[in-house]
Design an enzyme around this catalytic site. Structure first.
Site, PDB file in Angstrom:
ATOM      1  N   SER A 179       0.842  -1.195   0.000  1.00 51.78           N
ATOM      2  CA  SER A 179       0.000   0.000   0.000  1.00 51.78           C
ATOM      3  C   SER A 179       0.882   1.251   0.000  1.00 51.78           C
ATOM      4  O   SER A 179       1.748   1.391  -0.856  1.00 51.78           O
ATOM      5  CB  SER A 179      -0.958  -0.049   1.197  1.00 51.78           C
ATOM      6  OG  SER A 179      -1.988   0.901   1.060  1.00 51.78           O
ATOM      7  N   HIS A 323      -7.340  -5.662  -1.200  1.00 50.06           N
ATOM      8  CA  HIS A 323      -6.127  -4.944  -0.799  1.00 50.06           C
ATOM      9  C   HIS A 323      -5.509  -5.579   0.445  1.00 50.06           C
ATOM     10  O   HIS A 323      -6.079  -5.517   1.540  1.00 50.06           O
ATOM     11  CB  HIS A 323      -6.525  -3.487  -0.519  1.00 50.06           C
ATOM     12  CG  HIS A 323      -5.391  -2.541  -0.345  1.00 50.06           C
ATOM     13  ND1 HIS A 323      -4.597  -2.115  -1.381  1.00 50.06           N
ATOM     14  CD2 HIS A 323      -4.930  -1.899   0.771  1.00 50.06           C
ATOM     15  CE1 HIS A 323      -3.703  -1.253  -0.921  1.00 50.06           C
ATOM     16  NE2 HIS A 323      -3.878  -1.110   0.388  1.00 50.06           N
TER      17      HIS A 323
END
Length: 341
Positions: A179, A323
């Site tokens: 991320s 994610h």
């Protein structure tokens, strides 16, 4: 383009990305000291030692201190090593399957990014300033380092330390993050040629996703800079609303890893990070490897979930799901690296 012309262009790209997006990465410290705070020598069923460390760096602006953890393998004279830029200092944790990494023969150094400098969303640049960041020149002017550049600097300093250890295989050190820390790992690997392997995991905008590929479901420059202005230099704010008009793009950052080994990982349902664009970035950046006489990305036009494209020096994989930095992502990256040893 010749290799000599590419070498010059590479320096121009570094200048542009630092001046316009991340800020200038702080200089190497004037001096550095690493203190071992504790050691547990029976870690991972006796396969490794778990060492808690503290890094102290003297810089022009003062002193910078931050903790990190080092997992040293037993019985291996020269250790290939991963540096993990992580969201916590716990070893292991949900993003750090330490025992599996050790089982594959990799040593590990990991640090909690906020142990170096804070990351507080929605509270502006000044409130996020702290002693370490200010010592490194944070927010001094329009091109001063944002937090991503500072976190990347921290990974470089841990690499400095690892390379002083007799057990470190200095030819086989990698850096990985997820991320916002996937953006950070990509910056660290792009600007420090000592990292042989670089993994950007679900890094999205200002990582491995192209500005020019932005769509209504992905994160725009305006969205990321409005919420996290302190990740970047102040100059980057002038590009809000101009995603399709950018004079530079993230394939330029990825290209700086050439001719070393770059792995880009996506998640199929992580539309905010724009996985199709992350693959497109890998493809566009591949020209740099080709200039160096090496294969970049070797893959079909579109990726299939849970397939790895590792034939070239640029690898790409897209995991099914959302994610996250999963064991499957680690497995993909370590397999990519081991195939290049």
């Amino acid at each position: 383009m010749t290799v000599e012309e590419w070498t010059k262009k590479r320096e121009d790209i570094k200048l542009i990305l630092q001046r316009e997006e991340y800020g200038f990465i702080p200089e190497k410290p004037l001096s550095m000291n690493v203190e071992e705070l504790s050691s547990y020598d029976n870690f991972c069923a006796g396969k490794a030692s778990l060492k808690k460390m503290k890094m102290t760096c003297k810089v022009l602006g003062g002193t910078v201190e931050f903790p990190f953890t080092y997992v040293k393998l037993h019985g291996i004279e020269k250790q290939k090593t991963m540096i993990l830029i992580n969201f916590s200092g716990e070893v292991p944790d949900k993003y750090n399957p330490t025992e599996e990494i050790v089982e594959r023969g990799w040593a590990l150094a990991a640090f909690d990014y906020q142990g170096l400098t804070s990351d507080i969303p929605n509270q502006g640049r000044e409130i996020n300033a702290d002693k370490n960041a200010l010592a490194l020149g944070y927010d001094k002017d329009e091109t001063a380092p944002g937090k991503i550049a500072i976190w990347a600097w921290g990974a470089m300093r841990i690499l400095d330390y690892l390379l002083t250890l007799p057990e470190t295989d200095g030819e086989n050190v990698g850096v990985i993050g997820h991320s916002r820390l996937g953006k950070t790992a990509l910056v660290a690997g792009a600007f420090d040629d000592r990292f042989k392997f670089v993994r950007s995991n679900c890094s999205g905008t200002c990582g491995a996703s192209l500005f020019n590929d932005a769509n209504e479901r992905s994160e725009s420059i305006e969205k990321i800079y409005t919420q996290f202005p302190y990740w970047f230099c102040k100059n980057f704010g002038k590009y809000m609303g101009k995603d399709k008009e950018m004079p530079f793009d993230q394939d330029m950052l990825a290209s700086l890893v050439a001719p070393r080994f770059l792995s880009i990982g996506s998640a199929e349902l992580d539309l905010w990070a724009n996985p199709a664009s992350e693959m497109n970035c890998a493809r566009k950046a591949s020209y740099a490897w080709e200039i160096c006489g090496k294969d970049g990305l070797v893959a079909p036009t579109a990726a299939k979930a849970d397939e790895w494209y590792h034939a070239g020096n640029v690898g790409y994989d897209m995991r099914s799901g959302t994610h996250y930095l999963s064991r499957r992502d680690w497995n993909a990256f370590l397999s990519f690296c081991e195939g290049k040893l």
